[in-house]
Write a protein that holds these residues in place. Structure first.
Motif, PDB file in Angstrom:
ATOM      1  N   ARG A 125       0.816  -1.219   0.000  1.00 11.22           N
ATOM      2  CA  ARG A 125       0.000   0.000   0.000  1.00 11.22           C
ATOM      3  C   ARG A 125       0.849   1.268   0.000  1.00 11.22           C
ATOM      4  NH1 ARG A 125      -5.396  -0.317   1.637  1.00 11.22           N
ATOM      5  NH2 ARG A 125      -6.096  -2.447   1.916  1.00 11.22           N
ATOM      6  N   LEU A 175      -6.998   7.558  -3.853  1.00  6.34           N
ATOM      7  CA  LEU A 175      -7.754   8.546  -4.644  1.00  6.34           C
ATOM      8  C   LEU A 175      -8.969   9.088  -3.892  1.00  6.34           C
ATOM      9  CD1 LEU A 175      -7.792   6.661  -8.093  1.00  6.34           C
ATOM     10  CD2 LEU A 175      -6.055   8.201  -7.177  1.00  6.34           C
ATOM     11  N   ILE A 216      -4.357   5.803   5.084  1.00  2.63           N
ATOM     12  CA  ILE A 216      -5.776   6.155   5.210  1.00  2.63           C
ATOM     13  C   ILE A 216      -6.546   4.937   5.741  1.00  2.63           C
ATOM     14  CG2 ILE A 216      -5.773   7.943   3.423  1.00  2.63           C
ATOM     15  CD1 ILE A 216      -7.108   4.638   2.500  1.00  2.63           C
ATOM     16  N   CYS A 244      -8.574   2.654   4.954  1.00  2.00           N
ATOM     17  CA  CYS A 244      -9.211   2.066   3.768  1.00  2.00           C
ATOM     18  C   CYS A 244     -10.340   1.100   4.139  1.00  2.00           C
ATOM     19  CB  CYS A 244      -8.140   1.359   2.943  1.00  2.00           C
ATOM     20  SG  CYS A 244      -8.726   0.664   1.417  1.00  2.00           S
ATOM     21  N   HIS A 250     -13.629   3.785  -5.933  1.00  3.60           N
ATOM     22  CA  HIS A 250     -12.419   3.422  -6.695  1.00  3.60           C
ATOM     23  C   HIS A 250     -11.995   1.970  -6.444  1.00  3.60           C
ATOM     24  CE1 HIS A 250     -11.874   7.664  -7.584  1.00  3.60           C
ATOM     25  NE2 HIS A 250     -11.984   7.940  -6.293  1.00  3.60           N
ATOM     26  N   CYS A 300      -8.681   2.311  -8.103  1.00  2.00           N
ATOM     27  CA  CYS A 300      -7.723   2.559  -7.020  1.00  2.00           C
ATOM     28  C   CYS A 300      -6.367   1.978  -7.444  1.00  2.00           C
ATOM     29  CB  CYS A 300      -8.208   1.861  -5.758  1.00  2.00           C
ATOM     30  SG  CYS A 300      -6.916   1.668  -4.526  1.00  2.00           S
TER      31      CYS A 300
HETATM   32  S1  SF4 Z   1      -9.829   1.643  -2.128  1.00  2.00           S
HETATM   33 FE1  SF4 Z   1     -10.332   3.803  -2.026  1.00  2.00          FE
HETATM   34  S2  SF4 Z   1      -9.916   4.349   0.082  1.00  2.00           S
HETATM   35 FE2  SF4 Z   1      -8.876   2.436  -0.261  1.00  2.00          FE
HETATM   36  S3  SF4 Z   1      -6.819   3.038  -0.906  1.00  2.00           S
HETATM   37 FE3  SF4 Z   1      -8.013   2.779  -2.745  1.00  2.00          FE
HETATM   38  S4  SF4 Z   1      -8.751   4.802  -3.244  1.00  2.00           S
HETATM   39 FE4  SF4 Z   1      -8.102   4.838  -1.106  1.00  2.00          FE
END
Ligand code: SF4
Length: 676
Positions: free
Chosen positions: A135, A141, A155, A157, A165, A182
């Motif tokens: 990651r 995004l 983040i 997730c 995404h 993503c």
């Molecule tokens: S799935 Fe969505 S929240 Fe998770 S890393 Fe990808 S863009 Fe970010």
């Protein structure tokens, strides 16, 4: 030609297969191997899968051919020890390619310690591999206004479940039609579709093998090459170790109390127990191993946390996480807590010995230590997160042998390293005790290297060294570096600690010996204005320091053994001398040493530490040599190296071992040797 394979189980079996008689220095062309292939059809796929199309591999080296002869006998699990320069990564890549060709395997992995090494493999075999990254390599995004974008590991997730995404790992489609995929999930999906070799890090491979959240990448795995496998135990331990800090707990509580009071109350109770255990009646800045009673109290407080009410509050949590300002970071802490809670409890349980009345009896398999600071800590500590952490608890996983056997090894595994050393010790700590073992010598000519063990240097062990040490020793090393530099010879100096590094800088400063040193600062300062003045001009990271040195800057590259004895290459005369100050025995007062002494007994722990020191000596030597065309020397300073260095050397290099000379004479001899 005598076959020099040192085979674990068939060492003395004469080969019934005609072996090519030529042994050209540059290796064999495909045509030269035709006779042997005709007589030994099992070798044919290895010759076919050899990357002849890549210019640097236009010939198969002697050591590689030996490896393929061995592997073509059909061994499923092999431990391969190959000296620097034999071309191990190519052997691993070809072995996986052959398995794919013969058995149609699609889930084949090449595993390395870090991403930089994965990228090196990709650079060499660009059309044969896919680098699977974690990651931390991919932008998220979800927060479009965030510049620069946060990485997917920064983040929450898992809480942002409705992110459009997200890429479905079965279909490759985004959750929201037409959304930009993503990058992280799209990358994972692409890796899954790839039919060649997937290169990844130990950390990602292990997470994929262990944790449900990442397992979806592949249902199962067919074959794996474990590169630099001598490092497997600490790498696995690190993945399974956890840090808990009051700063992170408090951040999580701030969020949780907004959505559910009962969960926040139990978290606060745990925080009280945590702070009491970590800091009450304990000295600051000291790592203290927790007593069994303290661990039991922590387990009890953790078990009292019931996070199930949060299940029904997922929408609220997601709403909070979607607010970039403040929400993202705090929700990340909540996410970590939710995912790791049972892991904390499990790991803590394994840190207590099973007692007489337990069904399964065993000694403690993990250990737990605490650490607290009573004043703000430097910005660079804790990954640059700043002076926030006051109390920290580390649950350190240690006994990972069964887990490696069960989860890391596959029925087809090639485990490789330049430095396995004593296989009994390696097998004991790693669980990798394959009966099939192959040793490959490099073509490194012994006459192009020397390894010095001076006679007049002191032992720098804390218990015996004088008050003037290690300063006095570092001063004399600086002086010898100056003499090497005066003859245009660049030197790699390995010390044991940052204090020693600062001391070396002190003696190298312009108003002392005025050495042209490159090292790294990590944003630290020392107790000396002279050293600080030099640190201030240095790059921050060890990697940046190496790059500068490789680019021609500086005459001495200085670093700790931990940072520099592995993972850097300075061949082709980039540095012709390695001076290593002292063996890297662990601090006897560290939690790890105390735990190991208790678990293995003093003798057992000592045997493991000796093994580790020998591995590091070999690794340090390997930094400056590749194909042996350019001369290089290694000088082992501390008297504790005596008796270790000689036996750490491959047999053919023992003729290059020189002892009985003073340190100054060793350096004098080295200069004459390198200049010849
Ligand atoms: S799935 Fe969505 S929240 Fe998770 S890393 Fe990808 S863009 Fe970010």
């Amino acid at each position: 030609m005598a076959d020099q394979l040192l085979l674990g189980s068939i060492a003395d079996t004469p080969s019934p297969i005609p072996i090519v008689q030529e042994s050209p220095q540059e290796g064999y062309t495909r045509e030269m191997l035709a006779v042997e292939v005709a007589a030994n059809p099992a070798l044919a796929p290895y010759v076919e899968c050899f990357p002849w199309h890549i210019p640097r591999y236009f010939r198969m080296r002697e050591a590689q051919l030996k490896a393929f002869r061995f592997l073509s006998q059909g061994h499923d699990q092999v431990l391969l020890e190959g000296e620097t320069g034999v071309g191990k990564s190519l052997i691993g890549i070809v072995w996986l390619s052959v398995l794919r060709k013969l058995h149609g395997y699609k889930r084949i992995f090449y595993v390395v310690p870090n991403l930089a090494q994965a990228k090196q493999i990709a650079k060499r075999f660009s059309d044969m591999v896919f680098v699977l990254e974690g990651r931390e390599s991919h932008d998220c995004l979800y927060y479009p206004d965030q510049k620069p974008a946060w990485k997917a590991n920064e983040i929450p997730c898992a809480i942002l479940r409705s992110c459009g995404h997200r890429v479905d790992q079965a279909t490759g489609k985004t959750l929201e039609e037409g959304a930009v995929p993503c990058p992280y999930y799209a990358h994972k999906y692409a890796a899954k579709q790839y039919e060649g070799i997937v290169v990844t890090t130990y950390a990602f491979y292990l997470i994929m093998r262990l944790f449900k959240s990442e397992k979806g990448v592949w249902e199962d795995h067919d074959a794996v090459v474990l590169d630099e496998v001598h490092n497997i135990t600490p790498l696995v331990r690190n993945v399974l170790s956890y840090d808990i800090t009051d700063w992170h707990l408090e951040r999580a509580i701030e969020v949780v109390e907004k959505v559910d009071e009962s969960v926040s109350v139990s978290l606060k109770k745990f925080l009280v127990v945590f702070k009491k255990i970590v800091s009450r009646n304990k000295p600051p800045f000291t790592k203290i191993v927790l007593e069994d009673d303290e661990i039991k109290k922590l387990i009890k407080a953790l078990e009292a946390i019931d996070t199930s009410p949060l299940e029904s509050k997922k929408n609220e949590l997601e709403k909070m996480a979607s607010q970039a300002e403040g929400g993202r970071e705090a929700l990340n802490e909540v996410q970590n807590l939710l995912f790791n809670l049972w892991r904390y409890i499990q790991s803590l349980r394994y840190a207590i010995p099973k007692e007489e009345n337990d069904e399964i009896k065993h000694m403690a398999l993990n250990y737990v230590f605490s650490y607290f600071v009573s004043e703000p800590i430097p910005e660079e500590e804790y990954g640059g997160r700043g002076p926030k952490v006051i109390n920290r608890l580390t649950i350190q996983s240690h006994h990972v042998r069964p887990l490696i056997r069960k989860k890391v090894l596959l029925s087809r595994t090639l485990a490789m390293s330049a430095t396995i050393g004593d296989r009994t010790v390696f097998g004991y700590i790693s669980g990798i005790d394959f009966p099939q073992y192959l040793f490959l010598e490099s073509g490194f000519p012994a006459e192009n290297t020397r390894i010095y063990m001076p006679s007049d240097t002191p032992s720098l062990a804390y218990s015996v060294r004088s008050d003037r040490e290690p300063a006095k020793s570092l001063e004399s090393i600086v002086k010898e570096c100056k003499l090497f530099n005066a003859e245009g010879i660049r030197v790699l100096v390995l010390v044991g600690s940052h204090q020693e590094l600062d001391k070396f800088l002190f003696y190298s400063s312009p108003d002392k010996e005025n050495l042209d040193v490159i090292t790294y600062s990590r944003g630290r300062s020392s107790n000396s204005p002279r050293s600080d003045a030099m640190l201030g001009t240095m790059p921050k990271t060890p990697k940046e320091a190496v790059e500068l040195f490789r680019g021609g800057k500086g005459m001495v590259l200085l670093g700790t053994e931990q940072n520099f004895s592995e993972g850097i290459d300075l061949p082709d005369g980039l540095a012709q001398v390695v001076i290593t100050l002292r063996p890297g025995y662990p601090d006897p007062n560290s939690p790890e040493s105390k735990f190991e002494n208790r678990k293995f007994g003093k003798n057992g722990a000592f045997a493991i530490h000796q093994w580790l020191v020998k591995i590091r000596i070999k690794q340090a030597r390997g930094r400056t040599e590749r194909d042996g065309k350019i001369k290089s020397v290694t000088i082992c300073y501390d008297q504790r190296f005596k008796g270790l260095v000689y036996y750490a050397l491959p047999e053919k290099l023992r003729t290059s071992y020189i002892s009985g000379k003073t340190f100054a004479d060793c350096c004098l001899d080295a200069r004459a040797f390198l200049k010849k």
